[in-house]
Design a protein around this motif. Structure first.
Motif, PDB file in Angstrom:
ATOM      1  N   VAL A 152       0.840  -1.198   0.000  1.00 28.17           N
ATOM      2  CA  VAL A 152       0.000   0.000   0.000  1.00 28.17           C
ATOM      3  C   VAL A 152       0.872   1.245   0.000  1.00 28.17           C
ATOM      4  O   VAL A 152       0.625   2.199  -0.728  1.00 28.17           O
ATOM      5  N   VAL A 153       1.917   1.242   0.828  1.00 25.76           N
ATOM      6  CA  VAL A 153       2.816   2.384   0.893  1.00 25.76           C
ATOM      7  C   VAL A 153       3.512   2.580  -0.455  1.00 25.76           C
ATOM      8  O   VAL A 153       3.702   3.711  -0.903  1.00 25.76           O
ATOM      9  N   ALA A 154       3.860   1.488  -1.118  1.00 29.77           N
ATOM     10  CA  ALA A 154       4.503   1.593  -2.426  1.00 29.77           C
ATOM     11  C   ALA A 154       3.557   2.187  -3.461  1.00 29.77           C
ATOM     12  O   ALA A 154       3.991   2.841  -4.404  1.00 29.77           O
ATOM     13  N   LEU A 155       2.253   1.981  -3.285  1.00 26.14           N
ATOM     14  CA  LEU A 155       1.271   2.528  -4.224  1.00 26.14           C
ATOM     15  C   LEU A 155       0.928   3.982  -3.924  1.00 26.14           C
ATOM     16  O   LEU A 155       0.314   4.651  -4.761  1.00 26.14           O
ATOM     17  N   ALA A 156       1.298   4.491  -2.771  1.00 21.68           N
ATOM     18  CA  ALA A 156       0.949   5.858  -2.390  1.00 21.68           C
ATOM     19  C   ALA A 156       1.434   6.897  -3.395  1.00 21.68           C
ATOM     20  O   ALA A 156       0.662   7.781  -3.773  1.00 21.68           O
ATOM     21  N   PRO A 157       2.676   6.839  -3.890  1.00 22.48           N
ATOM     22  CA  PRO A 157       3.094   7.835  -4.882  1.00 22.48           C
ATOM     23  C   PRO A 157       2.266   7.764  -6.167  1.00 22.48           C
ATOM     24  O   PRO A 157       1.957   8.790  -6.765  1.00 22.48           O
ATOM     25  N   VAL A 158       1.890   6.560  -6.573  1.00 20.02           N
ATOM     26  CA  VAL A 158       1.068   6.412  -7.778  1.00 20.02           C
ATOM     27  C   VAL A 158      -0.302   7.028  -7.543  1.00 20.02           C
ATOM     28  O   VAL A 158      -0.822   7.764  -8.386  1.00 20.02           O
ATOM     29  N   ALA A 159      -0.893   6.738  -6.389  1.00 16.07           N
ATOM     30  CA  ALA A 159      -2.207   7.301  -6.076  1.00 16.07           C
ATOM     31  C   ALA A 159      -2.144   8.820  -6.009  1.00 16.07           C
ATOM     32  O   ALA A 159      -3.039   9.512  -6.504  1.00 16.07           O
ATOM     33  N   LEU A 160      -1.087   9.356  -5.418  1.00 20.26           N
ATOM     34  CA  LEU A 160      -0.922  10.802  -5.346  1.00 20.26           C
ATOM     35  C   LEU A 160      -0.801  11.408  -6.737  1.00 20.26           C
ATOM     36  O   LEU A 160      -1.403  12.450  -7.019  1.00 20.26           O
ATOM     37  N   ALA A 161      -0.054  10.763  -7.624  1.00 24.68           N
ATOM     38  CA  ALA A 161       0.091  11.262  -8.995  1.00 24.68           C
ATOM     39  C   ALA A 161      -1.244  11.240  -9.726  1.00 24.68           C
ATOM     40  O   ALA A 161      -1.574  12.182 -10.466  1.00 24.68           O
ATOM     41  N   VAL A 162      -2.049  10.202  -9.516  1.00 22.96           N
ATOM     42  CA  VAL A 162      -3.361  10.116 -10.159  1.00 22.96           C
ATOM     43  C   VAL A 162      -4.275  11.230  -9.649  1.00 22.96           C
ATOM     44  O   VAL A 162      -4.961  11.901 -10.427  1.00 22.96           O
ATOM     45  N   VAL A 163      -4.282  11.461  -8.343  1.00 21.63           N
ATOM     46  CA  VAL A 163      -5.109  12.527  -7.774  1.00 21.63           C
ATOM     47  C   VAL A 163      -4.675  13.882  -8.324  1.00 21.63           C
ATOM     48  O   VAL A 163      -5.512  14.712  -8.707  1.00 21.63           O
ATOM     49  N   CYS A 164      -3.375  14.119  -8.393  1.00 21.42           N
ATOM     50  CA  CYS A 164      -2.873  15.389  -8.932  1.00 21.42           C
ATOM     51  C   CYS A 164      -3.278  15.557 -10.397  1.00 21.42           C
ATOM     52  O   CYS A 164      -3.673  16.646 -10.820  1.00 21.42           O
ATOM     53  N   ALA A 165      -3.172  14.495 -11.175  1.00 24.94           N
ATOM     54  CA  ALA A 165      -3.559  14.562 -12.581  1.00 24.94           C
ATOM     55  C   ALA A 165      -5.042  14.869 -12.716  1.00 24.94           C
ATOM     56  O   ALA A 165      -5.449  15.683 -13.565  1.00 24.94           O
ATOM     57  N   LEU A 166      -5.880  14.253 -11.884  1.00 23.77           N
ATOM     58  CA  LEU A 166      -7.318  14.525 -11.929  1.00 23.77           C
ATOM     59  C   LEU A 166      -7.621  15.966 -11.537  1.00 23.77           C
ATOM     60  O   LEU A 166      -8.469  16.622 -12.164  1.00 23.77           O
ATOM     61  N   LEU A 167      -6.941  16.480 -10.532  1.00 27.45           N
ATOM     62  CA  LEU A 167      -7.133  17.882 -10.148  1.00 27.45           C
ATOM     63  C   LEU A 167      -6.692  18.826 -11.255  1.00 27.45           C
ATOM     64  O   LEU A 167      -7.352  19.839 -11.522  1.00 27.45           O
ATOM     65  N   LEU A 168      -5.602  18.503 -11.931  1.00 24.15           N
ATOM     66  CA  LEU A 168      -5.112  19.320 -13.039  1.00 24.15           C
ATOM     67  C   LEU A 168      -6.115  19.327 -14.192  1.00 24.15           C
ATOM     68  O   LEU A 168      -6.404  20.381 -14.768  1.00 24.15           O
ATOM     69  N   VAL A 169      -6.676  18.168 -14.505  1.00 22.27           N
ATOM     70  CA  VAL A 169      -7.685  18.073 -15.569  1.00 22.27           C
ATOM     71  C   VAL A 169      -8.929  18.873 -15.174  1.00 22.27           C
ATOM     72  O   VAL A 169      -9.497  19.610 -15.989  1.00 22.27           O
ATOM     73  N   ALA A 170      -9.345  18.755 -13.924  1.00 21.77           N
ATOM     74  CA  ALA A 170     -10.523  19.509 -13.463  1.00 21.77           C
ATOM     75  C   ALA A 170     -10.261  21.007 -13.521  1.00 21.77           C
ATOM     76  O   ALA A 170     -11.123  21.788 -13.960  1.00 21.77           O
ATOM     77  N   PHE A 171      -9.085  21.451 -13.125  1.00 18.83           N
ATOM     78  CA  PHE A 171      -8.751  22.869 -13.179  1.00 18.83           C
ATOM     79  C   PHE A 171      -8.706  23.353 -14.620  1.00 18.83           C
ATOM     80  O   PHE A 171      -9.216  24.444 -14.933  1.00 18.83           O
ATOM     81  N   ALA A 172      -8.089  22.576 -15.511  1.00 20.05           N
ATOM     82  CA  ALA A 172      -8.045  22.954 -16.932  1.00 20.05           C
ATOM     83  C   ALA A 172      -9.452  23.043 -17.511  1.00 20.05           C
ATOM     84  O   ALA A 172      -9.764  23.960 -18.281  1.00 20.05           O
ATOM     85  N   PHE A 174     -12.159  23.811 -15.859  1.00 22.70           N
ATOM     86  CA  PHE A 174     -12.762  25.012 -15.299  1.00 22.70           C
ATOM     87  C   PHE A 174     -12.279  26.252 -16.056  1.00 22.70           C
ATOM     88  O   PHE A 174     -13.067  27.128 -16.410  1.00 22.70           O
ATOM     89  N   VAL A 175     -10.968  26.328 -16.307  1.00 24.29           N
ATOM     90  CA  VAL A 175     -10.404  27.485 -17.012  1.00 24.29           C
ATOM     91  C   VAL A 175     -10.957  27.560 -18.428  1.00 24.29           C
ATOM     92  O   VAL A 175     -11.346  28.639 -18.903  1.00 24.29           O
ATOM     93  N   LEU A 176     -11.022  26.455 -19.130  1.00 27.67           N
ATOM     94  CA  LEU A 176     -11.566  26.445 -20.498  1.00 27.67           C
ATOM     95  C   LEU A 176     -13.031  26.850 -20.507  1.00 27.67           C
ATOM     96  O   LEU A 176     -13.469  27.627 -21.374  1.00 27.67           O
ATOM     97  N   ALA A 177     -13.799  26.363 -19.566  1.00 24.43           N
ATOM     98  CA  ALA A 177     -15.215  26.716 -19.501  1.00 24.43           C
ATOM     99  C   ALA A 177     -15.376  28.201 -19.201  1.00 24.43           C
ATOM    100  O   ALA A 177     -16.246  28.872 -19.775  1.00 24.43           O
ATOM    101  N   ARG A 178     -14.567  28.749 -18.355  1.00 26.23           N
ATOM    102  CA  ARG A 178     -14.634  30.161 -18.015  1.00 26.23           C
ATOM    103  C   ARG A 178     -14.228  31.032 -19.199  1.00 26.23           C
ATOM    104  O   ARG A 178     -14.840  32.055 -19.473  1.00 26.23           O
ATOM    105  N   ASP A 179     -13.185  30.616 -19.934  1.00 30.67           N
ATOM    106  CA  ASP A 179     -12.710  31.404 -21.079  1.00 30.67           C
ATOM    107  C   ASP A 179     -13.695  31.384 -22.237  1.00 30.67           C
ATOM    108  O   ASP A 179     -13.752  32.337 -23.019  1.00 30.67           O
ATOM    109  N   HIS A 180     -14.469  30.348 -22.401  1.00 29.07           N
ATOM    110  CA  HIS A 180     -15.404  30.249 -23.524  1.00 29.07           C
ATOM    111  C   HIS A 180     -16.825  30.649 -23.158  1.00 29.07           C
ATOM    112  O   HIS A 180     -17.713  30.616 -23.988  1.00 29.07           O
ATOM    113  N   ALA A 181     -17.047  31.087 -21.941  1.00 23.84           N
ATOM    114  CA  ALA A 181     -18.376  31.546 -21.546  1.00 23.84           C
ATOM    115  C   ALA A 181     -18.624  32.915 -22.165  1.00 23.84           C
ATOM    116  O   ALA A 181     -17.695  33.714 -22.332  1.00 23.84           O
ATOM    117  N   PRO A 182     -19.885  33.241 -22.548  1.00 21.42           N
ATOM    118  CA  PRO A 182     -20.159  34.554 -23.134  1.00 21.42           C
ATOM    119  C   PRO A 182     -19.864  35.654 -22.118  1.00 21.42           C
ATOM    120  O   PRO A 182     -20.206  35.549 -20.945  1.00 21.42           O
TER     121      PRO A 182
END
Length: 195
Positions: A152-172, A174-182
């Protein structure tokens, strides 16, 4: 040979390693091998675990205080080695209906050949170092929990990277939706569609 004699043979630096292993195999080898087969359902894996059990026994014999507990201690070592092998995923598929071997006469020869040569000093040191979890009575602690926890401890860095990637995708997103809103001017109402 009594358990007291075996304990002396295992602890003595004057008795050659191969002789100590041979005495231990004569006394307990067959029952330990059969136990390993029952747990692992694989004869080749049972040979390896028996070999590693005897290596760990000689390396850690100083932890055992009572000679009358030698058999119980050896079985506990064998069970810990079996658990380590199962937890590491090194088990092969068990044949359906596998029975216990009727003759185990060649087991000591095969095991001794794989453990007592001077070229195996590094391997013996590795097995002895790996088998270092003992309770206060000198009995080995099964590696079930620690190995799983390590996984489990060995998988922690992988899980952290997946969470960070998901947060980055969610933030991107949000930014795209905000930039293309009228855009609307402050105080200007957005026109509603007419029916």
């Amino acid at each position: 040979m009594t358990d007291q004699d075996l304990l002396h043979a295992l602890r003595s630096s004057r008795i050659p390693r191969a002789d100590a292993y041979a005495r231990l195999l004569d006394a307990y080898g067959e029952e330990l091998y059969r136990r390993c087969i029952l747990v692992l359902r694989d004869r080749d894996a049972a040979h390896v675990v028996l070999r590693d059990t005897l290596i760990a026994a000689r390396a850690h014999i100083g932890r055992l205080e009572e000679p009358e507990q030698l058999g119980e201690w050896l079985h506990a070592l064998a069970e810990a080695e079996c658990a380590r092998r199962l937890a590491s995923g090194l088990r092969t598929a068990a044949p359906v209906g596998m029975s216990m071997p009727e003759r185990t006469a060649l087991v000591p020869v095969r095991v001794l050949n794989g453990m007592s040569g001077p070229e195996l000093d590094g391997y013996r040191a590795h097995v002895a170092a790996r088998a270092d979890h003992f309770d206060r009575n000198g009995f080995p602690v099964r590696p079930d929990g620690p190995l799983r926890l390590r996984g489990v401890v060995a998988l922690a860095p992988v899980a952290l990277a997946v969470v960070c990637a998901l947060l980055l995708v969610a933030f991107a997103g949000f930014v795209l939706a905000r930039d293309h809103a009228p855009e609307s001017a402050p105080g200007e109402a957005i026109p509603q569609s007419r029916r």
